[in-house]
Design a protein around this motif. Structure first.
Motif, PDB file in Angstrom:
ATOM      1  N   ILE A   1       0.854  -1.189   0.000  1.00  0.00           N
ATOM      2  CA  ILE A   1       0.000   0.000   0.000  1.00  0.00           C
ATOM      3  C   ILE A   1       0.889   1.237   0.000  1.00  0.00           C
ATOM      4  O   ILE A   1       1.795   1.381   0.824  1.00  0.00           O
TER       5      ILE A   1
ATOM      6  N   GLY B   1      -4.415   0.540  -9.117  1.00  0.00           N
ATOM      7  CA  GLY B   1      -5.313   1.493  -8.475  1.00  0.00           C
ATOM      8  C   GLY B   1      -4.742   2.902  -8.427  1.00  0.00           C
ATOM      9  O   GLY B   1      -5.089   3.694  -7.542  1.00  0.00           O
TER      10      GLY B   1
ATOM     11  N   PHE C   1     -10.807   1.099  -2.714  1.00  0.00           N
ATOM     12  CA  PHE C   1      -9.966   2.292  -2.846  1.00  0.00           C
ATOM     13  C   PHE C   1     -10.861   3.523  -2.669  1.00  0.00           C
ATOM     14  O   PHE C   1     -11.812   3.720  -3.432  1.00  0.00           O
ATOM     15  N   THR C   2     -10.536   4.372  -1.675  1.00  0.00           N
ATOM     16  CA  THR C   2     -11.342   5.573  -1.425  1.00  0.00           C
ATOM     17  C   THR C   2     -10.403   6.772  -1.290  1.00  0.00           C
ATOM     18  O   THR C   2     -10.007   7.165  -0.176  1.00  0.00           O
ATOM     19  N   PRO C   3      -9.995   7.367  -2.405  1.00  0.00           N
ATOM     20  CA  PRO C   3      -9.105   8.531  -2.323  1.00  0.00           C
ATOM     21  C   PRO C   3      -9.902   9.801  -1.997  1.00  0.00           C
ATOM     22  O   PRO C   3     -11.114   9.876  -2.217  1.00  0.00           O
TER      23      PRO C   3
ATOM     24  N   LYS D   1      -4.536   6.326  -1.532  1.00  0.00           N
ATOM     25  CA  LYS D   1      -3.633   5.182  -1.494  1.00  0.00           C
ATOM     26  C   LYS D   1      -3.862   4.268  -2.698  1.00  0.00           C
ATOM     27  O   LYS D   1      -4.980   4.165  -3.199  1.00  0.00           O
ATOM     28  N   TYR D   2      -2.776   3.619  -3.093  1.00  0.00           N
ATOM     29  CA  TYR D   2      -2.837   2.631  -4.170  1.00  0.00           C
ATOM     30  C   TYR D   2      -1.806   1.544  -3.870  1.00  0.00           C
ATOM     31  O   TYR D   2      -1.180   1.550  -2.789  1.00  0.00           O
TER      32      TYR D   2
ATOM     33  N   SER E   1     -13.150  -0.588  -6.648  1.00  0.00           N
ATOM     34  CA  SER E   1     -12.476  -1.841  -6.322  1.00  0.00           C
ATOM     35  C   SER E   1     -11.747  -2.406  -7.541  1.00  0.00           C
ATOM     36  O   SER E   1     -12.164  -2.174  -8.687  1.00  0.00           O
TER      37      SER E   1
ATOM     38  N   LEU F   1      -7.440   2.803   1.781  1.00  0.00           N
ATOM     39  CA  LEU F   1      -7.453   1.594   0.963  1.00  0.00           C
ATOM     40  C   LEU F   1      -7.616   0.439   1.943  1.00  0.00           C
ATOM     41  O   LEU F   1      -6.700   0.106   2.695  1.00  0.00           O
TER      42      LEU F   1
ATOM     43  N   LEU G   1      -5.774   8.311  -8.913  1.00  0.00           N
ATOM     44  CA  LEU G   1      -6.052   7.256  -7.932  1.00  0.00           C
ATOM     45  C   LEU G   1      -7.456   6.688  -8.136  1.00  0.00           C
ATOM     46  O   LEU G   1      -8.432   7.423  -8.321  1.00  0.00           O
ATOM     47  N   TRP G   2      -7.524   5.385  -8.058  1.00  0.00           N
ATOM     48  CA  TRP G   2      -8.772   4.659  -8.310  1.00  0.00           C
ATOM     49  C   TRP G   2      -9.764   4.864  -7.178  1.00  0.00           C
ATOM     50  O   TRP G   2      -9.396   4.825  -5.998  1.00  0.00           O
TER      51      TRP G   2
END
Length: 813
Positions: free
Chosen positions: A366, A522, A393-395, A402-403, A533, A375, A529-530
């Protein structure tokens, strides 16, 4: 009736074609015998792993594990492959001339049989149960029969037990020939140790202008045969004396039908060191009895005499030890041998994601871009039929969050094997303009990205030699950011893209490079950033994977779990997960099977689910490392002309009885299927007579009607079972139809005739469910576990046998 016990020292049981077998038959204690079990006790029980038990002489310590002086060291160990066969030896009957197939010699008395071999020369003898013939500069040597045999419609078989070495010779040969009355006119096999060639020859004047030569293999060419059928001569080889491969055919020369022949095993050598060839089991007909692995080699003593008493198990031992399966999607991806594979199914407290491809790639870590965002592993539901969770993934923004990233290492950029890549991933989002995954070289000169464009479609981005990123839009749906799971496969070599199992673009003008070993998932280099999911990220080498079938198959596995494929196809698929190359399928009735998508159960458990759903039969082959699956229609209305054998009651051993109990009785069937109705079928007359005998079944059917059909099939067979023979003991060795009895296997059938007057019928036909056989010197005792064959009879309109009201009017299922 020689017993053949062979060990595959140093081999692996799952790779029979690579095993060089060593005959240890003479070590077998035939006083105690060999006991083999196979199949099930009755038709309502599962088949069990096959076993073999035998005691072996260990006076020389050769079978002591860890003994460095053993000729088999260090391969005397648990898991060693073993196979057991019976060789049925012919004997001449009637008067000469005899069919050549009656020429049989096992050489076990260590004395030359001068009746069979009146001419033996050059020091030919018998040693350790084999015909040993010098291959020497001292002169020719060999065995030769009398001229009293005919090849037409017959055959000659022999095992080449030991091939001679070249030994520095300029010329050396060891042959098996069938000779006419004209000198030098003969058919035969000839081995040349100088060239390593095995040649099928039709000699005239001692030569053949067009022989067929093979590079000799002690594995594939252990047995040799010459056979004539309907005017054609066949030269054949075999690895076990049972399954034969045709190597040459020829219209039979006129002398084959007109003349009596001799059989000869001659040798010759010019120069070099002397050696010998060994032949064995001339004329034998081989029937395999067991193929499996030794569980252990326990060394026992009786005074100063040492033995090992071994127990062996067939392929189900290895299958039962395999780890539980992952989801069907994961198994399909693993079957492609990916370079790296990150399922992304770790627990919610994980801070990295591991590769399970098997090549030791480092874990995805991560990685924080900017600040904020989360994430969380295992926070979202994965593709429908996997039963797995996926990371969420929740930027905070496209650059704050995070990725996952990893440097796959220098081995990943090694050309030429990895010069073109095939990317695969599952993804879910409602946000456009973000990156699914990307790779680049350590210096970032070359880059490749898969991303969602601002309009919601897929795009490929790349850069070469430090240049700017170039974007290629993919002709894909514009709704990929719709919150649903989607699947993408991108083949660099072909420039093709598949989305959700369909080819959407081909011939993309995307440059293809290798050495891109830094992987981002991600997001890409702290940006784009994704949000959503991603799961099941894999990278394949395009030199080892076909992208089209991969895309279609993996989409199907992840969305439907192959629901609806036929039972035989499902069995083949599951066997593939266990490393079995193929399954022998018998029968033609194969219903659609529901999904078995989620992981968590063993391959055997899944195979058993299919077997139970289909009222089929699953078992290990007895001649090689293979699996057999029989559909239920294999047993429908057996043809009396296809009986394996018929035996008179007077020829049975003591212990036969007729059973009429409630062991198999079922008159209430409660059945259900995944996602379907729970249903019940009853037999009121049976319930009134015997009370309720209930069976609960969960079946992998795809429709409620199929479940109902299965329930009717069960109740119609067992609401009132007829009296039956369940155990039939047969001393096969004394029977003239010994070979037919040896051919009996699971689901074959035979009849017992001339039953005593007290029996309910003068004869009964039974189906073999399993057996225990004990093989001793001049004895081969079978205890057949049987069921009534008419349990599987089905209705045939206007048929005198199969349309008897309330007896054989059972509808087929």
């Amino acid at each position: 009736m020689p017993l053949i016990v062979e060990m595959g020292w140093g081999g692996l049981v799952q790779y029979p074609s690579t095993i060089t077998w060593t005959d240890i038959s003479r070590r077998t204690d035939m006083g105690r015998g060999v006991t083999i079990t196979r199949g099930a006790s009755d038709e309502r029980s599962e088949t069990q792993p096959g076993t073999a038990t035998l005691r072996l002489d260990n006076a020389d310590g050769a079978l002591t594990p860890g003994n460095p002086s053993s000729p088999y060291y260090p391969y005397v160990r648990r898991g060693a492959p073993i196979r057991i066969s019976v060789a049925v030896m012919p004997a001449p009957t009637g008067s000469a001339p005899y069919p050549l197939e009656m020429l049989g010699d096992d050489f076990d008395d260590d004395r030359v049989d001068t009746t069979l071999w009146p001419t033996n020369y050059g020091g030919a003898t018998e040693v350790d149960g084999r015909a040993r013939i010098p291959v020497s500069t001292s002169g020719n040597a060999g065995y030769q029969s009398a001229r009293q045999w005919t090849l037409a419609g017959s055959q000659i078989t022999a095992r080449l037990a030991k091939a001679p070495a070249a030994g520095g010779s300029s010329s050396a040969y060891a042959s098996m020939t069938v000779s006419s009355t004209t000198a030098g006119t003969r058919l035969g096999w000839r081995y040349n140790p100088v060239t390593g060639q095995l040649t099928a020859e039709n000699q005239v004047g001692y030569s053949d202008a067009t022989p067929v030569s093979l590079t000799y293999s002690p594995i594939s060419h252990a047995w040799l045969r010459i056979r004539e059928t309907s005017g054609t001569v066949y030269w054949e080889t075999s690895g076990d004396g049972f399954g034969w491969t045709v190597r040459r055919t020829l219209a039979a020369p006129a002398w084959v039908a007109a003349q009596q022949v001799t059989v000869e095993f001659p040798t010759t050598r010019t120069g070099g060191a002397s050696d010998y060839v060994e032949w064995d089991l001339v004329g034998a007909t081989v029937r395999p009895r067991f193929y499996g692995m030794v569980n252990e080699f326990p060394v026992d003593w009786e005074g100063l005499t040492s033995y090992v008493s071994i127990t062996c198990t067939d392929l189900f031992k290895r299958l039962n030890k395999l780890p539980v399966l992952r989801s069907m999607l994961a198994q399909e991806i693993l079957a492609q041998a990916p370079m790296v594979y990150y399922p992304l199914a770790e627990d919610d407290d994980a801070t990295s994601a591991g590769d399970i491809g098997g090549y030791g790639a480092p874990a995805l870590a991560i990685t924080q871009a900017g600040s904020g965002g989360t994430l969380t592993m295992s926070a979202a539901s994965g593709p429908a039929e996997t039963g797995e969770q996926a990371p969420l993934f929740t930027p905070s923004t496209a650059t704050q969050g995070k990725y996952l990233s990893v440097d796959l290492g220098p081995q990943f950029e090694d050309p030429p094997m990895y010069q073109y890549l095939c990317f695969e991933a599952w993804f879910q989002t409602t946000t456009t303009g973000r990156c699914i995954l990307g790779v680049h070289t350590p210096d970032r000169a070359d880059q490749h990205l898969l991303s969602i464009a601002a309009g919601g479609g897929l795009q490929i981005e790349w850069a070469m030699e430090g240049g700017p990123l170039t974007t290629e839009a993919v002709s894909s749906p514009t709704t990929l950011a719709d919150g649903n799971w989607h699947h993408v496969v991108y083949d660099q070599r072909e420039g093709k893209v598949w989305i959700d199992g369909a080819l959407v673009d081909s011939g993309l003008a995307v440059s293809r490079r290798w050495g891109e070993r830094v992987l981002h998932v991600g997001g890409y280099r702290n940006t784009r950033l994704w949000a959503g999911s991603i799961a099941h990220v894999a990278i394949h080498s395009t030199l080892s994977v076909s992208a089209g079938p991969t895309a279609v198959g993996h989409w199907t596995a992840g969305t439907t779990g192959y629901a609806g494929e036929a039972a035989d196809e499902r069995v083949q698929r599951l066997a593939g997960y266990a490393g079995l190359p193929s399954v022998t399928v018998w029968g033609s009735t194969h219903d659609p099977i529901a999904s078995q998508g989620p992981g968590g159960s063993s391959v055997v458990a899944r195979l058993r689910e299919v077997e139970a759903t289909e009222s089929g039969r699953l078992f290990a082959e007895r001649d090689w490392y293979g699996l057999a699956y029989q559909s239920r229609d294999v047993r429908y209305n057996p043809d009396p002309m296809s009986e394996t054998f018929t035996i008179d009651y007077a020829d049975l051993e003591p212990g036969i009885s007729i059973a009429d109990d409630d062991q198999k009785l079922v008159n209430v069937a409660d059945v259900n299927r995944p996602g379907g109705a729970s249903q019940r079928v009853t037999a009121p007359a049976s319930i009134l007579a015997f009370g309720e005998y209930e069976q609960n079944l969960s079946m992998l059917k795809t429709s409620d009607n199929s479940v109902l059909d299965a329930a009717y099939w069960l109740v119609s067979r067992y609401a009132n079972p007829a009296p039956e023979l369940r155990e039939v003991p047969v001393e096969a060795y004394t029977m003239p139809n010994y070979l037919d009895i040896l051919d009996a296997d699971i689901s074959t059938y035979f009849s017992v005739t001339n039953l005593p007057a007290q029996a309910p019928a003068p004869w009964m036909r039974v189906t073999v469910e399993g057996y225990t056989e004990t093989i001793k010197e001049r004895s081969h005792l079978f205890q057949f576990h049987t069921s009534a064959t008419n349990n599987d009879s089905v209705w045939v309109l206007d048929d005198a046998t199969y349309s008897v009201l309330d007896f054989t009017t059972r509808l087929a299922y």
